[in-house]
Design an enzyme around this catalytic site. Structure first.
Site: not given
Length: 510
Positions: A12, A292, A496
């Site tokens: 989201c 990320c 990550c």
């Protein structure tokens, strides 16, 4: 992911807006700004969207299933009054795709109403859900975002002798779950922007600027911004602030990038300005920041800024690195429209092989298109893409993709190109093979469904009908990301790569 559009989906996007003291609703209409912000974040979630505004402590809200542009009509915007508000656009990871799971969540607390919007996924959601239920608090959804909301309603151990202590409540929640979340939290008097201590999910702050100072904004644009009123904007004060999962679209509602929220940071936004309340470190200080890496590879819009660099530039650098690692003799470089285009251009720049379009996209064939027969189902790729055969007939193509997850659609595309006259099709993937699920906000298929766990690159090339297939190395990806990072900032960088390497930033708690 140009081809594997059923492979990965994001959880989201969150957005918030607060109007500065002395600025009227005619100058900055909060609900209009938030709706435009959610449209700019639509790529992060298309299942549902919601807006909650705050008018002197009284909350107004509107939510719905579908796209933001469909949900928020003029009558809804007019009803969402107030000087601050938060918004959310969702694709479900934890919790089903139903209106009950639509955010922001609004609850009553001892200090008045509170609204919460969450991007991410809690790795210890199961344990926290049990903790909330054991405390006697009922839960009405399957969303871990509701768990966060309920944790924030608890009085912190330090107590609240002087009234509401929202930073204390947020801090306690952050001690219970370290990853993964970016949050916008609205109380009756302010908004908090919060990012998890590992910085796994993005969150940035924008400053609402005077449109009259920006020549690119037309008279019509100012009318849209001001809820239909073509009023003049004073140049001697700030108009307000916005918070967004990404900086993309800031220009569309008259904002400019101010800075990113730091990992573990709690920022308070009021009508008087913004204040960094505290920074919560990760519980294991040896663990680096774990932003990320797939935000760079695929999820973020190319015009967004992370770590002082534009996503488009990183993707282009990935293409250049891929050209170094996996050269091939060919007459042209291309891509499947259109997320891998920057990488394809980078590959072209590095090799000197010209970039040429080989496919045109039919933008009116969506994911929900009804397929009444097996024959039409098999023609899915042909319905969505048309080969521009005059550009590649009899030639060798290097076809760039940003990632391959299930591998469902690349094969039909290669077949389409070869049937249209391509002499050879060589696949180059601008990221390493995806081998592991994500538990931090990206809906990656199970390990068994990931094609890279069943076939190596040569086997996959044979399966797809490609003349060759090479992935970018993990080292190459990280080098490409690192090239443009602004190291002047007072924080460590780190990324990550769990879905690529299997190395998760925290211990998974099931």
């Amino acid at each position: 992911m140009a081809c594997d559009e059923t492979g990965l989906t994001h959880a989201c996007g969150v957005f918030a807006c607060i109007r500065a003291d002395g600025v009227s609703s005619e100058e900055v209409d909060v609900a209009s700004v938030i709706s435009l912000g959610l449209v700019s974040l639509q790529h992060r979630g298309q299942e549902s969207a919601g807006i909650v505004t705050n008018e002197s402590g009284r909350f107004h809200q509107h939510k719905g299933m579908g796209l933001a542009s469909q949900i928020f009509q003029e009558q809804h915007i007019k009803s969402l009054t107030g000087n601050m508000g938060i918004g959310h656009t969702r694709y479900s990871t934890a919790g089903s795709s139903e209106l009950v799971n639509c955010q922001p969540f609004v609850v009553d607390t001892i200090h008045g109403q509170m609204a919460v919007g969450h991007n991410g996924e809690l790795v210890n959601a199961k344990a926290l859900r049990k903790k909330v239920l054991l405390q006697g608090t009922g839960l009405s959804t399957g969303s871990d975002s509701e768990v966060i909301t309920q944790l924030l309603t608890a009085t912190p151990p330090c107590g609240e002798p002087d009234g509401a202590n929202w930073p204390g409540r947020i801090y306690e929640m952050m001690q219970l779950t370290q990853i993964s979340y970016s949050l916008v939290i609205m109380t009756k008097r302010c908004i908090y922007a919060v990012r998890d201590p590992h910085g796994n999910r993005p969150l940035c702050i924008g400053k609402l600027r005077n449109l009259t100072d920006s020549p690119q904004f037309s008279r019509l644009g100012r009318k849209i911004m001001h809820n239909g009123h073509d009023s003049d904007i004073s140049k001697d004060h700030d108009l307000g602030w916005v918070v967004s999962s990404e900086s993309c679209g800031f220009h569309s509602f008259g904002a400019s990038m101010y800075r990113e929220v730091k990992p573990g940071e709690i920022i308070e936004l009021t009508a008087k300005g913004i204040n960094s309340v505290r920074i919560v470190p990760p519980q294991n200080p040896e663990k680096p920041m774990s932003f990320c890496v797939f935000e760079y590879v695929y999820f973020a819009r190319p015009d967004s800024m992370f770590e002082g660099q534009m996503v488009y530039g990183v993707r282009q650098q990935c293409g250049k690195q891929l050209a170094i690692e996996a050269p091939v003799e060919a007459e042209l470089v291309s891509t499947v429209p259109e997320s891998a285009t920057p990488a394809a251009l980078g590959y072209s720049l590095r090799t000197g092989i010209p970039y040429v379009e080989v496919l045109t996209k039919n933008r009116y064939v969506g994911r929900t298109f009804i397929q009444p027969s097996n024959r039409l189902r098999k023609l899915g790729v042909a319905r969505k893409f048309g080969p521009i055969s005059m550009n590649f007939k009899g030639k060798r193509i290097v076809l760039i993709d940003d990632s391959i997850v299930r591998g469902n659609t690349m094969g039909p595309i290669i077949k389409l190109l070869k049937q249209a006259g391509a002499r050879e099709v060589h696949i180059r993937v601008a990221s390493p093979p995806v081998k592991y699920p994500c538990y931090m906000g990206i809906n990656i298929p199970t390990k068994e469904e990931l094609i890279a766990n069943r076939m190596n690159a040569d086997q996959l090339a044979k399966e797809l009908g490609a003349d060759s297939l090479v992935y970018l190395s993990l080292e190459g990806l990280l080098n490409a990301v690192q090239v443009g990072i602004d190291d002047s900032a007072d924080r460590k960088t780190g990324h990550c790569t769990a879905c690529l390497s299997g190395k998760y930033p925290v211990q998974l708690d099931w």
